[in-house]
Write a protein that holds these residues in place. Structure first.
Motif, PDB file in Angstrom:
ATOM      1  N   ALA A  51     -35.208   4.645  10.329  1.00 14.89           N
ATOM      2  CA  ALA A  51     -35.816   5.628   9.590  1.00 14.89           C
ATOM      3  C   ALA A  51     -34.587   6.429   8.750  1.00 14.89           C
ATOM      4  O   ALA A  51     -34.882   6.533   7.533  1.00 14.89           O
ATOM      5  CB  ALA A  51     -36.481   6.563  10.347  1.00 14.89           C
ATOM      6  N   HIS A  52     -33.537   6.436   9.225  1.00 17.38           N
ATOM      7  CA  HIS A  52     -32.420   6.978   8.397  1.00 17.38           C
ATOM      8  C   HIS A  52     -32.185   6.197   7.240  1.00 17.38           C
ATOM      9  O   HIS A  52     -32.119   6.714   5.988  1.00 17.38           O
ATOM     10  CB  HIS A  52     -31.163   6.994   9.289  1.00 17.38           C
ATOM     11  CG  HIS A  52     -29.911   7.549   8.651  1.00 17.38           C
ATOM     12  ND1 HIS A  52     -29.608   8.717   8.172  1.00 17.38           N
ATOM     13  CD2 HIS A  52     -28.928   6.867   8.047  1.00 17.38           C
ATOM     14  CE1 HIS A  52     -28.507   8.649   7.576  1.00 17.38           C
ATOM     15  NE2 HIS A  52     -28.205   7.466   7.425  1.00 17.38           N
ATOM     16  N   ASP A  64     -24.344  10.917  15.116  1.00 18.51           N
ATOM     17  CA  ASP A  64     -25.809  11.750  14.741  1.00 18.51           C
ATOM     18  C   ASP A  64     -27.090  11.202  14.967  1.00 18.51           C
ATOM     19  O   ASP A  64     -27.884  11.610  15.609  1.00 18.51           O
ATOM     20  CB  ASP A  64     -25.760  11.820  12.938  1.00 18.51           C
ATOM     21  CG  ASP A  64     -24.835  13.055  12.460  1.00 18.51           C
ATOM     22  OD1 ASP A  64     -25.006  14.180  13.212  1.00 18.51           O
ATOM     23  OD2 ASP A  64     -24.222  13.029  11.416  1.00 18.51           O
ATOM     24  N   LEU A  65     -26.769   9.690  14.843  1.00 17.73           N
ATOM     25  CA  LEU A  65     -28.081   8.827  15.342  1.00 17.73           C
ATOM     26  C   LEU A  65     -28.358   9.087  16.851  1.00 17.73           C
ATOM     27  O   LEU A  65     -29.305   9.024  17.177  1.00 17.73           O
ATOM     28  CB  LEU A  65     -27.816   7.402  14.984  1.00 17.73           C
ATOM     29  CG  LEU A  65     -27.776   6.980  13.567  1.00 17.73           C
ATOM     30  CD1 LEU A  65     -27.672   5.509  13.511  1.00 17.73           C
ATOM     31  CD2 LEU A  65     -29.185   7.487  12.867  1.00 17.73           C
ATOM     32  N   VAL A  66     -27.218   8.936  17.684  1.00 14.34           N
ATOM     33  CA  VAL A  66     -27.613   9.150  19.089  1.00 14.34           C
ATOM     34  C   VAL A  66     -28.138  10.482  19.527  1.00 14.34           C
ATOM     35  O   VAL A  66     -28.994  10.707  20.290  1.00 14.34           O
ATOM     36  CB  VAL A  66     -26.098   8.725  19.940  1.00 14.34           C
ATOM     37  CG1 VAL A  66     -26.265   9.166  21.404  1.00 14.34           C
ATOM     38  CG2 VAL A  66     -25.742   7.544  19.769  1.00 14.34           C
ATOM     39  N   GLN A  67     -27.371  11.552  18.796  1.00 15.71           N
ATOM     40  CA  GLN A  67     -27.971  12.807  19.003  1.00 15.71           C
ATOM     41  C   GLN A  67     -29.276  13.078  18.762  1.00 15.71           C
ATOM     42  O   GLN A  67     -30.239  13.620  19.383  1.00 15.71           O
ATOM     43  CB  GLN A  67     -27.104  13.873  18.164  1.00 15.71           C
ATOM     44  CG  GLN A  67     -25.695  13.915  18.794  1.00 15.71           C
ATOM     45  CD  GLN A  67     -24.868  14.920  17.833  1.00 15.71           C
ATOM     46  OE1 GLN A  67     -25.561  15.493  16.910  1.00 15.71           O
ATOM     47  NE2 GLN A  67     -23.758  14.950  17.928  1.00 15.71           N
ATOM     48  N   GLU A  68     -29.697  12.459  17.574  1.00 16.08           N
ATOM     49  CA  GLU A  68     -31.180  12.494  17.025  1.00 16.08           C
ATOM     50  C   GLU A  68     -32.018  11.582  18.159  1.00 16.08           C
ATOM     51  O   GLU A  68     -32.903  12.155  18.479  1.00 16.08           O
ATOM     52  CB  GLU A  68     -31.393  12.000  15.782  1.00 16.08           C
ATOM     53  CG  GLU A  68     -32.730  11.879  15.130  1.00 16.08           C
ATOM     54  CD  GLU A  68     -33.083  13.352  14.862  1.00 16.08           C
ATOM     55  OE1 GLU A  68     -34.252  13.558  14.996  1.00 16.08           O
ATOM     56  OE2 GLU A  68     -31.997  14.079  14.793  1.00 16.08           O
ATOM     57  N   ARG A  93     -34.140   4.102   5.879  1.00 21.28           N
ATOM     58  CA  ARG A  93     -35.054   4.237   4.839  1.00 21.28           C
ATOM     59  C   ARG A  93     -34.778   5.450   4.018  1.00 21.28           C
ATOM     60  O   ARG A  93     -35.111   5.396   2.618  1.00 21.28           O
ATOM     61  CB  ARG A  93     -36.556   4.293   5.455  1.00 21.28           C
ATOM     62  CG  ARG A  93     -37.167   2.929   5.694  1.00 21.28           C
ATOM     63  CD  ARG A  93     -38.305   2.962   6.003  1.00 21.28           C
ATOM     64  NE  ARG A  93     -39.003   4.052   6.901  1.00 21.28           N
ATOM     65  CZ  ARG A  93     -38.772   3.528   8.195  1.00 21.28           C
ATOM     66  NH1 ARG A  93     -38.702   2.397   8.553  1.00 21.28           N
ATOM     67  NH2 ARG A  93     -39.227   4.594   8.981  1.00 21.28           N
ATOM     68  N   ARG A  94     -34.630   6.933   4.385  1.00 23.04           N
ATOM     69  CA  ARG A  94     -34.409   7.872   3.821  1.00 23.04           C
ATOM     70  C   ARG A  94     -32.988   7.984   2.906  1.00 23.04           C
ATOM     71  O   ARG A  94     -33.077   8.433   1.844  1.00 23.04           O
ATOM     72  CB  ARG A  94     -34.368   8.978   4.741  1.00 23.04           C
ATOM     73  CG  ARG A  94     -35.766   9.119   5.340  1.00 23.04           C
ATOM     74  CD  ARG A  94     -35.885  10.282   6.363  1.00 23.04           C
ATOM     75  NE  ARG A  94     -35.695  11.486   5.446  1.00 23.04           N
ATOM     76  CZ  ARG A  94     -36.695  12.015   4.510  1.00 23.04           C
ATOM     77  NH1 ARG A  94     -37.802  11.463   4.835  1.00 23.04           N
ATOM     78  NH2 ARG A  94     -36.414  13.111   4.062  1.00 23.04           N
ATOM     79  N   PHE A  95     -32.127   7.443   3.383  1.00 22.88           N
ATOM     80  CA  PHE A  95     -30.874   7.520   2.819  1.00 22.88           C
ATOM     81  C   PHE A  95     -30.342   6.454   2.115  1.00 22.88           C
ATOM     82  O   PHE A  95     -29.170   6.655   1.516  1.00 22.88           O
ATOM     83  CB  PHE A  95     -29.867   8.358   3.924  1.00 22.88           C
ATOM     84  CG  PHE A  95     -30.383   9.466   4.525  1.00 22.88           C
ATOM     85  CD1 PHE A  95     -30.193  10.694   3.747  1.00 22.88           C
ATOM     86  CD2 PHE A  95     -31.104   9.728   5.308  1.00 22.88           C
ATOM     87  CE1 PHE A  95     -30.542  11.871   4.231  1.00 22.88           C
ATOM     88  CE2 PHE A  95     -31.546  10.876   6.001  1.00 22.88           C
ATOM     89  CZ  PHE A  95     -31.270  12.088   5.035  1.00 22.88           C
ATOM     90  N   LEU A 140     -31.520  11.185  21.359  1.00 24.15           N
ATOM     91  CA  LEU A 140     -31.513  11.920  22.532  1.00 24.15           C
ATOM     92  C   LEU A 140     -32.350  13.031  22.382  1.00 24.15           C
ATOM     93  O   LEU A 140     -33.077  13.288  23.295  1.00 24.15           O
ATOM     94  CB  LEU A 140     -30.250  12.337  22.970  1.00 24.15           C
ATOM     95  CG  LEU A 140     -29.053  11.332  23.442  1.00 24.15           C
ATOM     96  CD1 LEU A 140     -27.804  11.967  23.762  1.00 24.15           C
ATOM     97  CD2 LEU A 140     -29.702  10.644  24.918  1.00 24.15           C
ATOM     98  N   GLY A 141     -32.382  13.618  21.046  1.00 20.68           N
ATOM     99  CA  GLY A 141     -33.238  14.645  20.877  1.00 20.68           C
ATOM    100  C   GLY A 141     -34.782  14.382  21.120  1.00 20.68           C
ATOM    101  O   GLY A 141     -35.595  15.180  21.596  1.00 20.68           O
ATOM    102  N   ARG A 142     -35.036  13.278  20.213  1.00 25.18           N
ATOM    103  CA  ARG A 142     -36.446  12.729  20.401  1.00 25.18           C
ATOM    104  C   ARG A 142     -36.879  12.506  21.942  1.00 25.18           C
ATOM    105  O   ARG A 142     -37.979  12.628  22.095  1.00 25.18           O
ATOM    106  CB  ARG A 142     -36.545  11.438  19.655  1.00 25.18           C
ATOM    107  CG  ARG A 142     -36.456  11.906  18.001  1.00 25.18           C
ATOM    108  CD  ARG A 142     -36.540  10.622  17.224  1.00 25.18           C
ATOM    109  NE  ARG A 142     -36.241  10.843  15.823  1.00 25.18           N
ATOM    110  CZ  ARG A 142     -36.611   9.960  14.894  1.00 25.18           C
ATOM    111  NH1 ARG A 142     -37.024   8.935  15.121  1.00 25.18           N
ATOM    112  NH2 ARG A 142     -36.310  10.596  13.922  1.00 25.18           N
ATOM    113  N   THR A 151     -34.609   5.351  15.054  1.00 19.18           N
ATOM    114  CA  THR A 151     -34.029   6.455  14.231  1.00 19.18           C
ATOM    115  C   THR A 151     -33.145   5.811  13.030  1.00 19.18           C
ATOM    116  O   THR A 151     -33.138   6.442  12.031  1.00 19.18           O
ATOM    117  CB  THR A 151     -33.249   7.185  15.246  1.00 19.18           C
ATOM    118  OG1 THR A 151     -34.220   7.648  16.274  1.00 19.18           O
ATOM    119  CG2 THR A 151     -32.519   8.286  14.496  1.00 19.18           C
ATOM    120  N   LEU A 184     -21.931   8.566  11.612  1.00 19.71           N
ATOM    121  CA  LEU A 184     -23.302   8.390  11.608  1.00 19.71           C
ATOM    122  C   LEU A 184     -23.851   8.226  13.028  1.00 19.71           C
ATOM    123  O   LEU A 184     -25.000   8.446  13.481  1.00 19.71           O
ATOM    124  CB  LEU A 184     -23.487   7.582  10.466  1.00 19.71           C
ATOM    125  CG  LEU A 184     -25.076   7.126  10.274  1.00 19.71           C
ATOM    126  CD1 LEU A 184     -25.953   8.096  10.112  1.00 19.71           C
ATOM    127  CD2 LEU A 184     -25.329   6.189   9.278  1.00 19.71           C
TER     128      LEU A 184
END
Lengths: 430, 173
Positions: free
Chosen positions: B73-74, B37-41, B76-78, B43-45, B70, B34
């Motif tokens: 937010a993750h 994933d969070l770092v990729q997300e 909250r959603r999951f 960096l994408g932002r 991020t 995870l």
């Protein structure tokens, strides 16, 4: 930050022992954190890919400005770990690498950035071209979507035109999102038309704006096409020579909706998608939307007072937030709600002076304030409630169908009393 | 993005990815997948906003803030889909030797972090790993300073409960 300040900040943490614990904990945390390492190059490459996708997605279906929503559009699909196991589940060490393992198909061939650019130029009507940039299919970076962007001038003003191609899982979440009209509550647009081609591809053309709040009137028109095989072609055009920070050069982008659609449907792009190695990550389905995401919306709709018609509603992918747009015949009114457990610790911030406490201990605060997202004359009426166990329901109504668009009526369609009844309903607990 | 901006971004991302990943590992209490994933997300932002980010005084701090948001937010959603874990098998082969950190303490510490609510964990990581002030932490999390203090006190009390004995000798070791 110096340690001394940290201690001062926490002067209410009781004793020297507490301070000593902080120091030890901080040291242990640094030691623990420093032990983690990974393939940074792969991490950076994957982050860049997400950025490109995110930018394309923002130009098309996903709403501007809302980070959480961006997650829904992009991260929602990508947060599925590499092997497809749920986050937090152990996986064999062999699957830890972030580098994808391309599976090359017999038809795979290299596509260069120059080919991408020349294909785009070839498919456009006669005109002048400039400022071309692009990216081909790179087998070593299969996560990077090929794209081309040029500045095109048909003689009536320069405009940026871009195309990006990608694979999506046929019938999957990304495929559906790509051709869905944006949610008008968050992203204003002039028109959105979805049509089917003879080969069963679906294409959606959106005539929208670069900036959702329209602070600059740069128009952004997009066509997104998804084939039954999961080929995704996204084309965008602007009425300016660049998407941002460039003055508008003409009233409208150069290609009509039909031309844009034809550009997306050109067979040339299908060949490029075929050249992209299949990426296991992209073909994973994201977790299904939480079932209670639907429940919260249905509950909200069921609590809307009689005489108000629900004319639009949010998606079902968030269990703690949703909205409906209601209309009483005098104009649209957005009603949004958050339902959150375990919020007792912020009671002090939420329920200050002017709040009340009901007989059962529930705290209630009412607020009337200007809207927060730029719509002219928008007001936001809010009733915030917190049950004794920390269960919070906060509902807000606006005098417009969206926070970004100007007020459509003097006050929201619901009174504070009606909002209060919604927030305090026992239905939220069932 | 211009070529120059692209290069600047690439340089920035390469320089910060390691630290962001370590932060993400703490935020996720050791869920390294995870965390990636969070770092990729994040960096994408940052990539999307790079023209603005590169003009702010402290892009590294901004990146950390994006990562933390991020993560929240993750969560909250999951959150309802996350499952409690009783072990971290994937940590076994990441090797704690090179820093001299005690592997068992490390697992105990990550386990304790996992027991904190996500926001409390975010506060703790910003305050004690990023060494941010209460005020800076509040800004990053869109919270009031008072709320940060409250969460911090609560989280430390809980951590002390969970780790007190294990950490008793730590500073001296």
């Amino acid at each position: 930050m110096p340690v001394e300040q940290r201690h001062n900040d926490d002067s209410n943490s009781d004793s020297d022992n507490g301070q000593a614990f902080e120091v030890r904990f901080s040291a242990a945390l640094h030691d623990a954190g420093d032990t983690f390492d990974t393939d940074r190059g792969a991490l950076v490459a994957a982050g860049t890919v997400r950025g490109r996708r995110l930018r394309l997605r923002r130009r098309t279906t996903v709403l501007g400005g809302a980070a959480g929503v961006a997650l829904a559009g992009v991260g929602g699909a990508l947060l599925v770990p590499w092997s497809g196991t749920p986050s937090g589940q152990p996986r064999p060490p062999s699957s830890v690498s972030t580098t994808p393992h391309p599976t090359s198909s017999p038809a795979a061939r290299a596509v260069t950035s120059d080919e991408m650019i020349s294909t785009l130029e070839k498919l456009l009507p006669k005109g002048k071209f400039g400022k071309a940039e692009g990216r081909g299919v790179d087998a070593s970076e299969p996560l990077v979507a090929p794209y081309a962007q040029v500045v095109y001038d048909d003689g009536r003003g320069a405009s940026a035109i871009s195309v990006s191609v990608n694979r999506v899982r046929p019938g999957g979440y990304d495929a559906r999102q790509a051709v869905r009209c944006p949610d008008k509550v968050f992203t204003p647009y002039d028109s959105c038309t979805t049509s089917h081609l003879p080969d069963a591809s679906v294409v959606t053309v959106v005539k929208g704006y670069e900036y959702p709040d329209r602070r600059v009137d740069t128009k952004l028109w997009t066509a997104n096409l998804v084939t039954p095989d999961g080929h995704h072609v996204s084309v965008s055009e602007w009425n300016a020579a660049a998407e941002k920070d460039t003055p508008v050069s003409r009233d409208e982008p150069p290609l009509s909706a039909a031309q844009l659609k034809a550009l997306a449907a050109a067979q040339d792009w299908r060949g490029v998608v075929d050249a992209i190695p299949e990426d296991p990550r992209q073909t994973q389905e994201p977790p299904m939307a939480q079932e209670d995401g639907k429940a919260i919306r249905q509950t909200l709709a069921s609590l809307v007072p009689r005489g108000l018609k629900v004319v639009a509603h949010g998606s079902d992918d968030d269990s703690q937030f949703t909205y409906v747009v209601v209309d009483d015949g005098k104009g649209r009114s957005l009603v949004q709600i958050n339902v959150q457990p375990d919020m007792s610790d912020v009671a002090g911030q939420l329920f200050g002076a002017g709040s009340e406490t009901l007989a059962d201990g529930t705290r209630v605060a009412e607020r009337k304030q200007p809207g927060e997202k730029g719509g002219a004359g928008v007001v936001m009426w809010t009733v915030d409630t917190l049950r004794t166990d920390g269960f919070r329901v906060v509902v807000s109504a606006f005098n417009s169908g969206s926070q970004q668009t100007a007020a459509t009526r003097k006050v929201p369609a619901l009174t504070m009393k009606q909002l209060r009844a919604i927030a305090l309903s026992t239905k939220w607990r069932s | 993005m211009s070529q120059r901006a692209g290069e600047d971004y690439a340089e920035f991302a390469a320089a910060r990815a390691g630290h962001l990943y370590r932060s993400a590992c703490l935020l996720t209490a050791g869920d390294t997948h995870l965390a990636e994933d969070l770092v990729q997300e994040a960096l994408g932002r940052i990539y999307v906003r790079w023209s603005r980010v590169s003009r702010v005084g402290n892009p590294a701090g901004y990146a950390q803030t994006v990562l933390t948001r991020t993560f929240l937010a993750h969560r909250r959603r999951f959150s309802s889909r996350e499952r409690a874990r009783d072990s971290f098998p994937e940590l076994a082969d990441t090797g704690a030797d090179h820093t001299g950190a005690d592997p068992s303490l490390r697992l105990t510490l990550l386990d304790a972090l996992a027991r904190l609510p996500a926001k409390d964990r975010a506060v703790v990581v910003l305050r004690y790993w990023e060494d941010r002030s209460v005020h800076e932490t509040a800004d990053a999390l869109n919270m009031s300073s008072a709320a940060v203090r409250t969460r911090c006190v609560r989280a430390l009390a809980r951590l002390r409960e969970l780790l007190g004995e294990d950490l008793a000798e730590y500073a001296r070791s």
